[in-house]
Write a protein that holds these residues in place. Structure first.
Motif, short mmCIF file in Angstrom:
data_model
loop_
_atom_site.label_atom_id
_atom_site.label_comp_id
_atom_site.label_asym_id
_atom_site.label_seq_id
_atom_site.Cartn_x
_atom_site.Cartn_y
_atom_site.Cartn_z
N ALA A 121 0.72 -1.18 -0.09
CA ALA A 121 -0.01 0.11 -0.18
C ALA A 121 0.93 1.39 0.09
O ALA A 121 0.40 2.26 -0.75
CB ALA A 121 -0.86 0.05 1.23
N LEU A 122 2.00 1.09 0.96
CA LEU A 122 2.81 2.42 0.80
C LEU A 122 3.45 2.82 -0.52
O LEU A 122 3.63 3.94 -0.99
CB LEU A 122 3.90 2.15 1.79
N ALA A 123 3.76 1.57 -1.19
CA ALA A 123 4.74 1.64 -2.51
C ALA A 123 3.47 2.37 -3.64
O ALA A 123 4.10 3.30 -4.25
CB ALA A 123 5.20 0.44 -3.02
N ALA A 124 2.25 1.84 -3.27
CA ALA A 124 1.26 2.49 -4.38
C ALA A 124 1.03 3.93 -3.93
O ALA A 124 1.09 4.98 -4.72
CB ALA A 124 0.13 1.75 -4.23
N VAL A 125 1.06 4.29 -2.85
CA VAL A 125 0.84 5.64 -2.26
C VAL A 125 2.28 6.66 -2.71
O VAL A 125 1.87 7.85 -3.28
CB VAL A 125 0.67 5.84 -0.57
N ILE A 126 3.29 6.18 -2.42
CA ILE A 126 4.38 6.93 -2.96
C ILE A 126 4.31 7.15 -4.65
O ILE A 126 4.68 8.17 -5.16
CB ILE A 126 5.92 6.12 -2.58
N GLY A 127 4.04 6.18 -5.22
CA GLY A 127 3.96 6.30 -6.57
C GLY A 127 3.12 7.16 -6.96
O GLY A 127 3.25 8.10 -7.76
N LEU A 128 1.60 7.23 -6.40
CA LEU A 128 0.90 8.23 -6.78
C LEU A 128 1.29 9.73 -6.47
O LEU A 128 1.06 10.62 -7.22
CB LEU A 128 -0.48 8.07 -6.14
N VAL A 129 1.69 9.89 -5.19
CA VAL A 129 2.40 11.07 -4.86
C VAL A 129 3.26 11.47 -5.77
O VAL A 129 3.26 12.88 -6.18
CB VAL A 129 2.67 11.16 -3.29
N GLN A 130 4.24 10.86 -5.92
CA GLN A 130 5.36 11.23 -7.19
C GLN A 130 5.04 11.54 -8.44
O GLN A 130 5.30 12.54 -9.17
CB GLN A 130 6.39 10.32 -7.13
N GLU A 148 4.67 12.46 0.79
CA GLU A 148 5.51 11.55 0.23
C GLU A 148 6.81 11.25 1.38
O GLU A 148 7.07 9.99 1.61
CB GLU A 148 6.51 12.38 -1.09
N GLN A 149 7.15 12.23 1.94
CA GLN A 149 8.22 12.03 2.86
C GLN A 149 7.46 10.97 4.12
O GLN A 149 8.16 10.07 4.30
CB GLN A 149 8.67 13.18 3.66
N ALA A 150 6.37 11.45 4.65
CA ALA A 150 5.67 10.47 5.63
C ALA A 150 5.65 9.11 5.17
O ALA A 150 5.80 8.14 5.94
CB ALA A 150 4.40 11.18 6.03
N ALA A 151 4.94 8.96 3.96
CA ALA A 151 4.97 7.64 3.35
C ALA A 151 6.30 6.74 3.33
O ALA A 151 6.42 5.53 3.67
CB ALA A 151 4.48 7.71 1.78
N LEU A 152 7.36 7.45 2.72
CA LEU A 152 8.63 7.09 2.83
C LEU A 152 9.16 6.56 4.08
O LEU A 152 9.88 5.38 4.30
CB LEU A 152 9.59 8.18 2.01
N GLN A 153 9.10 7.34 5.14
CA GLN A 153 9.38 7.08 6.46
C GLN A 153 8.68 5.97 7.16
O GLN A 153 9.48 5.15 7.74
CB GLN A 153 9.04 8.23 7.22
N ALA A 154 7.43 5.79 6.54
CA ALA A 154 6.87 4.77 7.13
C ALA A 154 7.05 3.28 6.43
O ALA A 154 7.43 2.14 6.94
CB ALA A 154 5.39 4.73 6.82
N LEU A 155 7.67 3.44 5.02
CA LEU A 155 8.12 2.37 4.44
C LEU A 155 9.44 1.91 5.04
O LEU A 155 9.85 0.68 4.99
CB LEU A 155 8.17 2.58 3.01
N ASP A 156 10.15 2.91 5.29
CA ASP A 156 11.53 2.74 5.99
C ASP A 156 11.16 1.80 7.45
O ASP A 156 12.02 0.93 7.76
CB ASP A 156 12.22 3.83 6.26
#
Length: 540
Positions: free
Chosen positions: A332-341, A361-369
């Protein structure tokens, strides 16, 4: 003797037997007699290579010197306990996935929970049958060890609750009744005793010592033996002695039911491990009460083992739910990051909205991390990670991360610049690896560089192509001398309030897991630090 793997299919039984023959076992117990019992059980099952140790410290030395496939350890031992040994085994990446069976007589739920939290595969409560031992050994072979609770929480990410609660499976079948074996050469006595107990228990009968031994030496021995002494052939005392010398029967409780009334006979029976000595003619009500009282202990023992099994299964179920949740969150986070980018790159947005989009985008990347740290790092540490290589647009990822870091560290007056070779197309700067892991890898390194850089300076990120994609992340400031040699080790940090020491450690693991390498150079003369990552280049 029946098959020790009767619950398996014929193909499964053959595979399990081959495993037993080829595997190396380590039996750990401070009592030599208990080690002998466990080793005999293993030999009976077909094991060829068995090592032994009287305590956890000696066991660790054997584990470092020999290839061991399964550890079977007692809990309470001097020098190093079974729990301490388990923690040491799970704490070493080389042995972290080693099947570990703990044997205990401990009835304290909290102590057992410690072993479950440490990642034990199976728990056996003394005494146990050969069939139960074989079953748990087979399960230890086929089930991956649970992830230790410490490993789950050291890098844990907050996980969302599943959409629906996952029910814990509950056995629908009623537990089997305890079994009594009545041994007597007189048919009338066999008939009387079997009628006395058949309504409460399963009753087996044997009219001589040889048949009694054959029944007790199966994989499903009785829970209690009512044993006559004076019988033709093998008498009751000899039967008891042979029961005590066999791994399948040495724990079976015995009540002698005999016409012998002298103190010497009673004393000999008790020396052979009898729990009671009843003289004939018997008082049916008194004998029934004695058996019932003892069977309460049998029931409590079974309940204890069942409780431990339930605790283990619950822990496994919880881990599976966490695994599924992390997997779903990562997708789900990968999809969110793709959409935001996509929105940030393709839409003509006012500066304020674009900044908000970048923060999302930064928040999604931090969650993915955090998800990567909690899931993938443990797999890498224990050798269970499998890379599914894909093209990784390194320059593009670094550009996104630099933009996000510039926004985050603007208050510190730290800028982030990415430099790529002039005239080199982005496709030539594509690595082979896992894009989401690369996000975590470079995000951690850029974050560390920005936090270490003095205000008013810049972090420079340089990308070079070739056979390997090289990324150099440089900042002003030096790494303290005390941690330079251990810069990429776990929990190493200095001068960072709230720092965990996991950023550079995880970066090293993520780089190496993708076939890459990482290095750090720091210069007191130049007052600068550079971390370089090299990843395999994507073959165009």
């Amino acid at each position: 003797m029946s098959s020790p793997v009767a619950w398996l299919s014929s193909d499964g039984a053959m595979a399990y037997m081959r495993q037993l023959e080829q595997a190396a076992f380590l039996v750990v117990d401070d009592f030599d007699s208990m080690r002998r019992i466990t080793i005999n059980q293993l030999r009976t099952l077909g094991a060829k290579r068995v090592f032994e140790a009287p305590n956890g410290a000696d066991a660790l030395r054997i584990l470092r010197a020999e290839h061991i496939d399964v550890v079977i350890s007692d809990w309470n031992m001097p020098v190093m306990t079974g729990l301490e040994l388990l923690l040491a085994v799970r704490g070493d990446p080389k042995t972290a996935r080693l099947p570990f069976i703990m044997i205990t007589a401990d009835a304290e739920r909290d102590r057992v929970q410690l072993a479950i939290d440490a990642g034990v595969n199976e728990l056996l409560v003394k005494p146990y049958s050969a069939a139960l031992f074989s079953e748990r050994l087979e399960r230890a072979f086929t089930r991956r060890p649970p992830r230790p609770a410490a490993a789950r929480t050291a890098t844990a990410a907050p996980t969302a609750a599943p959409a629906a609660a996952v029910p814990v499976p509950v056995a629908a079948t009623e537990p089997a009744r305890p079994t009594i074996l009545v041994v007597d050469d007189t048919p009338d006595n066999l008939h009387l005793l079997s009628r006395m107990f058949k309504d409460e228990y399963r009753v087996k009968i044997a009219h001589n010592g040889e048949k009694a031994l054959a029944i007790c030496h199966t994989d499903t021995p009785p829970d209690l033996v009512l044993l006559d002494v004076m019988m033709p052939g093998i008498d009751g005392f000899e039967v008891a002695a042979q029961l005590r010398s066999h791994p399948s029967s040495e724990h079976i409780p015995i009540i002698f039911v005999t016409a012998l009334t002298d103190d010497a006979s009673r004393l000999r029976g008790m020396e052979l491990g009898a729990v009671d000595f009843v003289t004939k003619p018997i008082d049916p009500d008194a004998l029934r009460l004695r058996v019932r009282n003892f069977m309460r202990y049998v029931g409590l023992h079974r309940e204890l083992q069942a409780n431990y099994d339930t605790m283990l299964e619950t822990a496994r179920l919880k881990e599976e739910v966490e695994h599924i949740t992390r997997h779903d969150m990562k997708g789900a986070l990968a999809a969110v990051i793709g959409l935001v980018q996509g929105l940030a790159d393709g839409a003509q947005l006012p500066p304020g909205q674009l900044e908000q989009l970048l923060l999302a985008e930064q928040a999604a990347l931090q969650a993915l991390d955090m998800v990567n740290l909690s899931a993938e790092i443990y797999k890498i540490e224990t050798g269970s990670f499998t890379l599914r290589p894909q093209p990784v647009p390194v320059a593009q990822i670094l550009g996104r991360l630099a933009t996000l870091a510039g926004t985050t560290y603007r208050a510190n007056n730290v800028a982030v610049h990415v430099t790529v070779p002039a005239g080199v197309p982005p496709a030539a700067l594509t690595a082979v690896g896992d894009p989401m892991l690369c996000y975590s890898l470079f995000q951690n390194l850029i974050k560390n560089a920005c936090e270490a850089a003095p205000p008013g300076t810049a972090v420079t990120v340089t990308v070079a192509g070739g056979e390997r994609i090289a990324v150099a992340i440089a900042n002003q400031g030096v790494v303290p001398p005390a941690i330079r040699e251990r810069f990429f080790e776990k929990f190493v940090t200095s001068g960072k309030p709230g720092g965990t020491g996991l950023g550079t450690y995880s970066a090293r693991l993520l780089a190496e897991a993708q076939g890459g390498a990482i290095a750090m150079q720091t210069s007191d003369a130049d007052q600068a630090t550079t971390v370089t990552v090299a990843l395999p280049s994507h073959a165009l």
